[in-house]
Design an enzyme around this catalytic site. Structure first.
Site, PDB file in Angstrom:
ATOM      1  N   LYS A  22       4.733  36.106  19.421  1.00  0.00           N
ATOM      2  CA  LYS A  22       5.433  35.733  20.669  1.00  0.00           C
ATOM      3  C   LYS A  22       4.500  34.929  21.578  1.00  0.00           C
ATOM      4  CE  LYS A  22       5.612  38.882  24.066  1.00  0.00           C
ATOM      5  NZ  LYS A  22       5.108  38.470  25.394  1.00  0.00           N
ATOM      6  N   ASN A  23       3.266  35.392  21.712  1.00  0.00           N
ATOM      7  CA  ASN A  23       2.366  34.779  22.699  1.00  0.00           C
ATOM      8  C   ASN A  23       1.726  33.483  22.223  1.00  0.00           C
ATOM      9  OD1 ASN A  23       3.118  36.805  24.356  1.00  0.00           O
ATOM     10  ND2 ASN A  23       1.213  37.974  24.205  1.00  0.00           N
ATOM     11  N   ARG A  92       7.630  35.700  33.098  1.00  0.00           N
ATOM     12  CA  ARG A  92       6.547  35.054  33.801  1.00  0.00           C
ATOM     13  C   ARG A  92       5.799  34.070  32.912  1.00  0.00           C
ATOM     14  NH1 ARG A  92       1.861  36.108  33.553  1.00  0.00           N
ATOM     15  NH2 ARG A  92       1.485  35.488  35.696  1.00  0.00           N
ATOM     16  N   CYS A 116       4.486  41.634  38.027  1.00  0.00           N
ATOM     17  CA  CYS A 116       5.356  42.447  37.180  1.00  0.00           C
ATOM     18  C   CYS A 116       4.766  43.844  37.188  1.00  0.00           C
ATOM     19  CB  CYS A 116       5.420  41.864  35.764  1.00  0.00           C
ATOM     20  SG  CYS A 116       3.907  42.108  34.876  1.00  0.00           S
ATOM     21  N   ARG A 121      -0.595  39.751  38.737  1.00  0.00           N
ATOM     22  CA  ARG A 121      -0.462  38.532  37.916  1.00  0.00           C
ATOM     23  C   ARG A 121      -0.679  37.254  38.741  1.00  0.00           C
ATOM     24  NH1 ARG A 121       2.175  40.368  33.141  1.00  0.00           N
ATOM     25  NH2 ARG A 121       1.101  38.662  32.117  1.00  0.00           N
ATOM     26  N   ASP A 307      -2.958  44.479  25.216  1.00  0.00           N
ATOM     27  CA  ASP A 307      -1.582  44.647  24.710  1.00  0.00           C
ATOM     28  C   ASP A 307      -1.471  45.734  23.651  1.00  0.00           C
ATOM     29  OD1 ASP A 307      -0.657  41.115  24.908  1.00  0.00           O
ATOM     30  OD2 ASP A 307      -0.966  42.662  26.414  1.00  0.00           O
ATOM     31  N   ARG A 399      11.996  42.192  24.233  1.00  0.00           N
ATOM     32  CA  ARG A 399      11.305  40.974  24.646  1.00  0.00           C
ATOM     33  C   ARG A 399      10.253  40.555  23.622  1.00  0.00           C
ATOM     34  NH1 ARG A 399       8.923  40.901  30.363  1.00  0.00           N
ATOM     35  NH2 ARG A 399       8.394  38.907  29.450  1.00  0.00           N
TER      36      ARG A 399
END
Ligand code: EPZ
Length: 420
Positions: A22-23, A92, A116, A121, A307, A399
């Site tokens: 995802k990132n 974001r 968040c 952030r 993470d 997500r």
């Protein structure tokens, strides 16, 4: 809204194939804004976040459609430069359109992402970087408005009080690839996802060196062309599944993952008593023995990833001994502590530390997801707990984890979706 129900106590066994990262996908999709040519991105996971990024690309004038993990992007009309609040506020990471819009159009109006649940952030490093390249930056009504007659290469130190910044490195790199002259980014983020973005940009004709190290050099070019790219596997999903094997005393072979992207996690879990065996491009994970508690401190890559903090906390929650988990990237990233304690865990928060006293077992309970990785830790705890766990607000989980319940069901988990 749906909730996820898990009946715990099953040893997960079998094979699972990890989805694309995802990132890595999010900034790579944003990078397609740097060219009017067509791009094709493969290995894209079907997630809320990737679909949000496709919506943003469409709002900026692109055709962007996903079919079986392949996203084809082309220019429908002249590229817009405003990334709207209603889309950016839902994710974001959308903020990473700032760099490519500024790089390509020399102007960008992007909604400030706001904070968040895991922290404030800030975006000061993003602003520092684009200003160094020559952009004028104003903040008005919750938007960043950046413009430049020309962008000129610069020497930019991008380290902040918490170390390097992944998306700030992404944004500055994407603003610099079409700038005049050479840009040096010092204290750049080294995450594999940043490196993968640079690989894609170089396929588009950029001249980037040093990606994956703290010193990145970018020689500005006049034009970028379209390119095709397959994104790297999601190391955080792989790490989460590895912990699913350990927390259920199972035996899982993880396919489509790069162990070298998870060095700190593998090292820490081996210290706890896990066995990782590489075979034919896959990684087999199980316990060598009863696990022992270990201490964990999160750091920028190649350190232990923030993470994975919530997930390793769930594992330590049922591992004999005392584990001290220190969060150095987002000191408030502990929303999962209260929920894990509802399941019988004994976790005490002390500022950026969580002291975990491992219990023999956890008991299933109704719990609430608060953010992406916290929800992953609740799934892991539910898989190990006695009885039923019902996790509400699982849109957080959706997500970042593609088809997670199907993947876990295939491994033998009793997990199903239920209407709230
Ligand atoms: C990326 O977020 C990831 N998101 C996050 O993953 C990940 O937790 C984070 O990197 C750290 O690895 C994506 O890639 C889409 P940072 P990012 O800028 O880039 C501070 C997930 O679960 N900071 O590297 O926004 C910041 O407050 C998500 O997949 C500044 O001080 O994170 C934090 O303490 C969650 N000023 C630290 O740096 C800035 O201008 C690292 O943040 C920017 C950041």
């Amino acid at each position: 809204m749906d909730k996820l129900v898990i009946e715990g106590g099953i040893k997960l066994k079998g094979e699972v194939t990890i989805s694309g990262a995802k990132n890595a996908v999010l900034p790579i999709l944003a990078a397609t804004l740097l060219t009017d040519d067509a791009c094709s991105i493969k290995g894209v996971p079907d997630l809320r976040d990737t679909n949000t990024m496709l919506k943003i690309l469409r709002s900026l004038g692109k055709n962007a459609d996903m079919e079986k993990g392949i996203v084809d992007v082309s220019s429908a009309k002249a590229c817009g430069y405003v990334a709207d609040y209603k889309l950016v506020s839902t994710m974001r990471a959308s903020f990473c359109v700032l760099g490519p819009l500024l790089g390509k159009l020399k102007k960008a109006k992007v909604s400030l992402p706001g904070g968040c649940i895991i922290g404030v952030r800030p975006v000061d490093l993003h602003i520092k970087g684009i200003k160094a390249l020559g952009a004028q930056v104003d903040i008005d009504s919750g938007y960043i408005i950046a413009k430049a007659d020309t962008l000129k290469g610069a020497h930019i130190y991008l380290g902040g009080m918490y170390g390097s910044s992944v998306l700030a490195t992404d944004n500055v790199m994407m603003a610099a690839v079409l700038a005049k002259g050479k840009t040096i980014i010092e204290s750049a983020a080294c995450e594999p996802e940043v490196e993968d973005l640079a690989v894609f940009l170089n396929k588009m004709g950029a001249k980037i060196k040093g990606h994956g190290t703290p010193l990145i050099e970018i020689e500005g070019v006049r034009h970028l062309h379209g390119a095709a790219h397959t994104v790297i596997p999601d190391r955080i999903e792989a790490g989460t599944i590895a912990i699913a094997a350990l927390i259920t005393q199972g035996d899982i072979t993880i396919k489509n993952m790069l162990p070298q992207h998870l060095g700190a996690v593998i090292d820490k879990l081996e210290e706890s008593g896990a066995s990782f065996v590489r075979a034919h491009g896959a990684l087999r994970v199980r316990r060598k023995r009863q696990l022992n508690a270990v201490n964990v401190t999160t750091l920028p890559y190649p350190g232990f990833p923030t993470d994975m903090q919530a997930q390793v906390m769930a594992l330590m929650g049922v591992t004999p001994g005392i584990s001290v988990i220190t969060e150095k990237i987002y000191p408030d990233r502990f929303m999962h502590v209260a929920e894990l304690n509802r399941m019988g865990a004994a976790i005490q928060r002390e500022g950026p530390h969580a002291i975990v006293e491992g219990k023999k077992w956890l008991s299933g309970a109704p719990v609430m997801a608060s953010d992406l990785r916290a929800s992953a830790s609740l799934v892991l705890a539910g898989l190990a707990a006695r009885g039923k766990t019902a996790i509400s607000r699982i849109y957080h989980l959706e997500r970042g984890y593609e088809n997670i319940e199907e993947k876990l069901q295939k491994l033998g988990a009793r997990i199903w979706r239920q209407k709230e």
